[in-house]
Design a protein around this motif. Structure first.
Motif, mmCIF file in Angstrom:
data_model
loop_
_atom_site.group_PDB
_atom_site.id
_atom_site.type_symbol
_atom_site.label_atom_id
_atom_site.label_comp_id
_atom_site.label_asym_id
_atom_site.label_seq_id
_atom_site.Cartn_x
_atom_site.Cartn_y
_atom_site.Cartn_z
ATOM 1 N N GLU A 140 0.831 -1.197 0.000
ATOM 2 C CA GLU A 140 0.000 0.000 0.000
ATOM 3 C C GLU A 140 0.875 1.260 0.000
ATOM 4 O OE1 GLU A 140 -3.154 1.920 3.075
ATOM 5 O OE2 GLU A 140 -3.363 -0.225 2.694
ATOM 6 N N ILE A 141 1.948 1.215 0.796
ATOM 7 C CA ILE A 141 2.869 2.354 0.835
ATOM 8 C C ILE A 141 3.540 2.538 -0.531
ATOM 9 C CG2 ILE A 141 5.083 3.134 1.797
ATOM 10 C CD1 ILE A 141 4.142 1.966 4.484
ATOM 11 N N ALA A 142 3.970 1.414 -1.141
ATOM 12 C CA ALA A 142 4.611 1.504 -2.459
ATOM 13 C C ALA A 142 3.636 2.054 -3.498
ATOM 14 C CB ALA A 142 5.127 0.134 -2.881
ATOM 15 N N THR A 143 2.382 1.606 -3.437
ATOM 16 C CA THR A 143 1.374 2.096 -4.386
ATOM 17 C C THR A 143 1.126 3.586 -4.177
ATOM 18 O OG1 THR A 143 0.327 -0.077 -4.392
ATOM 19 C CG2 THR A 143 -0.992 1.754 -5.187
ATOM 20 N N GLU A 144 0.971 3.980 -2.904
ATOM 21 C CA GLU A 144 0.729 5.391 -2.594
ATOM 22 C C GLU A 144 1.929 6.247 -2.989
ATOM 23 O OE1 GLU A 144 -1.971 7.114 -1.500
ATOM 24 O OE2 GLU A 144 -3.014 5.235 -1.903
ATOM 25 N N THR A 145 3.156 5.729 -2.791
ATOM 26 C CA THR A 145 4.362 6.461 -3.180
ATOM 27 C C THR A 145 4.403 6.651 -4.693
ATOM 28 O OG1 THR A 145 5.534 5.549 -1.282
ATOM 29 C CG2 THR A 145 6.889 6.458 -3.035
ATOM 30 N N ALA A 146 4.126 5.587 -5.413
ATOM 31 C CA ALA A 146 4.124 5.678 -6.879
ATOM 32 C C ALA A 146 3.057 6.650 -7.356
ATOM 33 C CB ALA A 146 3.909 4.289 -7.482
ATOM 34 N N ARG A 147 1.867 6.602 -6.737
ATOM 35 C CA ARG A 147 0.795 7.523 -7.125
ATOM 36 C C ARG A 147 1.182 8.971 -6.802
ATOM 37 N NH1 ARG A 147 -3.154 10.115 -4.963
ATOM 38 N NH2 ARG A 147 -2.934 9.260 -2.887
ATOM 39 N N ALA A 148 1.795 9.159 -5.617
ATOM 40 C CA ALA A 148 2.211 10.508 -5.235
ATOM 41 C C ALA A 148 3.284 11.026 -6.185
ATOM 42 C CB ALA A 148 2.714 10.511 -3.796
ATOM 43 N N LEU A 149 4.272 10.172 -6.563
ATOM 44 C CA LEU A 149 5.309 10.587 -7.510
ATOM 45 C C LEU A 149 4.715 10.921 -8.873
ATOM 46 C CD1 LEU A 149 8.241 8.150 -6.663
ATOM 47 C CD2 LEU A 149 8.170 10.619 -6.313
ATOM 48 N N GLN A 150 3.740 10.143 -9.286
ATOM 49 C CA GLN A 150 3.082 10.418 -10.575
ATOM 50 C C GLN A 150 2.358 11.758 -10.511
ATOM 51 O OE1 GLN A 150 3.524 8.743 -13.330
ATOM 52 N NE2 GLN A 150 2.249 10.141 -14.456
ATOM 53 N N GLN A 151 1.703 11.998 -9.383
ATOM 54 C CA GLN A 151 0.990 13.269 -9.222
ATOM 55 C C GLN A 151 1.985 14.435 -9.170
ATOM 56 O OE1 GLN A 151 -1.463 13.312 -5.772
ATOM 57 N NE2 GLN A 151 -2.366 15.307 -6.241
ATOM 58 N N ILE A 152 3.124 14.226 -8.486
ATOM 59 C CA ILE A 152 4.155 15.276 -8.429
ATOM 60 C C ILE A 152 4.695 15.548 -9.815
ATOM 61 C CG2 ILE A 152 6.501 15.752 -7.603
ATOM 62 C CD1 ILE A 152 5.724 14.355 -4.997
ATOM 63 N N GLY A 162 13.562 12.048 -17.435
ATOM 64 C CA GLY A 162 15.019 12.000 -17.357
ATOM 65 C C GLY A 162 15.539 12.464 -16.015
ATOM 66 N N LEU A 163 14.715 13.130 -15.223
ATOM 67 C CA LEU A 163 15.146 13.623 -13.914
ATOM 68 C C LEU A 163 15.264 12.468 -12.915
ATOM 69 C CD1 LEU A 163 13.023 16.870 -13.536
ATOM 70 C CD2 LEU A 163 15.420 16.695 -14.117
ATOM 71 N N ASP A 164 16.062 12.667 -11.868
ATOM 72 C CA ASP A 164 16.272 11.662 -10.831
ATOM 73 C C ASP A 164 15.345 11.969 -9.646
ATOM 74 O OD1 ASP A 164 17.244 9.646 -9.275
ATOM 75 O OD2 ASP A 164 19.037 10.731 -8.628
ATOM 76 N N PHE A 165 14.278 11.166 -9.527
ATOM 77 C CA PHE A 165 13.312 11.330 -8.428
ATOM 78 C C PHE A 165 13.613 10.389 -7.257
ATOM 79 C CE2 PHE A 165 10.808 13.235 -11.791
ATOM 80 C CZ PHE A 165 10.240 14.313 -11.152
ATOM 81 N N SER A 166 14.753 9.759 -7.309
ATOM 82 C CA SER A 166 15.080 8.805 -6.239
ATOM 83 C C SER A 166 15.234 9.508 -4.904
ATOM 84 C CB SER A 166 16.335 8.016 -6.583
ATOM 85 O OG SER A 166 17.440 8.894 -6.700
ATOM 86 N N ARG A 167 15.631 10.806 -4.918
ATOM 87 C CA ARG A 167 15.731 11.534 -3.674
ATOM 88 C C ARG A 167 14.347 11.674 -3.027
ATOM 89 N NH1 ARG A 167 18.081 17.028 -4.638
ATOM 90 N NH2 ARG A 167 17.175 16.659 -6.658
ATOM 91 N N LEU A 168 13.330 11.888 -3.821
ATOM 92 C CA LEU A 168 11.973 11.998 -3.290
ATOM 93 C C LEU A 168 11.492 10.661 -2.760
ATOM 94 C CD1 LEU A 168 10.239 14.276 -5.941
ATOM 95 C CD2 LEU A 168 10.927 14.902 -3.640
ATOM 96 N N GLU A 169 11.814 9.577 -3.470
ATOM 97 C CA GLU A 169 11.410 8.248 -3.041
ATOM 98 C C GLU A 169 12.082 7.879 -1.709
ATOM 99 O OE1 GLU A 169 12.203 5.541 -6.214
ATOM 100 O OE2 GLU A 169 10.614 6.349 -7.488
ATOM 101 N N GLU A 170 13.364 8.261 -1.550
ATOM 102 C CA GLU A 170 14.099 7.946 -0.328
ATOM 103 C C GLU A 170 13.529 8.724 0.856
ATOM 104 O OE1 GLU A 170 18.183 8.732 -1.144
ATOM 105 O OE2 GLU A 170 18.390 7.012 -2.455
ATOM 106 N N SER A 171 13.134 9.959 0.636
ATOM 107 C CA SER A 171 12.607 10.764 1.746
ATOM 108 C C SER A 171 11.175 10.370 2.094
ATOM 109 C CB SER A 171 12.688 12.269 1.416
ATOM 110 O OG SER A 171 11.830 12.559 0.315
ATOM 111 N N ALA A 172 10.477 9.711 1.175
ATOM 112 C CA ALA A 172 9.110 9.282 1.453
ATOM 113 C C ALA A 172 9.138 8.106 2.264
ATOM 114 C CB ALA A 172 8.352 9.019 0.162
#
Length: 174
Positions: A117-129, A164-174
């Motif tokens: 659920e957290i992974a799904t919500e993270t992916a949805r939040a990143l998509q929305q961002i 092409g941008l690196d969103f891994s920083r956002l994923e790590e902080s989430a």
């Protein structure tokens, strides 16, 4: 010879003979008619006492046998009670172990569901961002350029740039 002055203690031969004859007749009558039945009565009483003694010994032996059997049955009952208690303990322990395992499995399942659920919500939040960044970038570029850009073509360019941008920083902080 000493003559007795008392007639009761004086020895008279005729009286002595008659006394012996009467005694023998009385002895014969007693032997013929009394001693036989008296002896039979004594013998039957002795036999009855002997039978009573034998019956008492038999009853005592039977009581002893029953006591031993009773002790044996009590021992067996104790053994069975102990085995039942041991079986109940084993059952309780296995049920406790099964409950622990089921609880752990349920906890692991819930933990996995929560992770998904957290992974799904993270992916949805990143998509929305990403979508909001694309809109903001398009808006910023329009203001900088000073004219309205073609929304569809520019949106594709911005999406390619964002991908092409690196969103891994956002994923790590989430």
């Amino acid at each position: 010879m000493i003559v007795a002055s008392n007639p009761l203690i004086s020895v008279t031969p005729g009286l002595m003979i008659w006394t012996i004859v009467c005694f023998l007749i009385a002895l014969w009558v007693l032997k013929r008619y009394a001693f036989g039945p008296i002896q039979q009565l004594i013998d039957s009483r002795q036999q009855s006492i002997q039978q009573s003694i034998e019956a008492a010994e038999t009853a005592r032996d039977e009581a002893q046998r029953l006591l031993e059997e009773h002790k044996k049955l009590i021992g067996e009952a104790r053994g069975q009670a102990e085995s039942i208690l041991a079986e109940a303990r084993k059952t309780r322990e296995s049920m406790e172990q099964r409950m622990r395992e089921e609880t752990e499995a349920e906890r692991q399942r819930r933990l996995e569901d929560t992770r998904k659920e957290i992974a799904t919500e993270t992916a949805r939040a990143l998509q929305q961002i990403r979508a909001e960044v694309a809109d903001l970038t398009l808006e910023a570029a329009s203001r900088v350029v000073g004219r309205t850009l073609d929304a569809e073509r520019d949106r594709e360019l911005i999406s390619e740039a964002i991908d092409g941008l690196d969103f891994s920083r956002l994923e790590e902080s989430a």
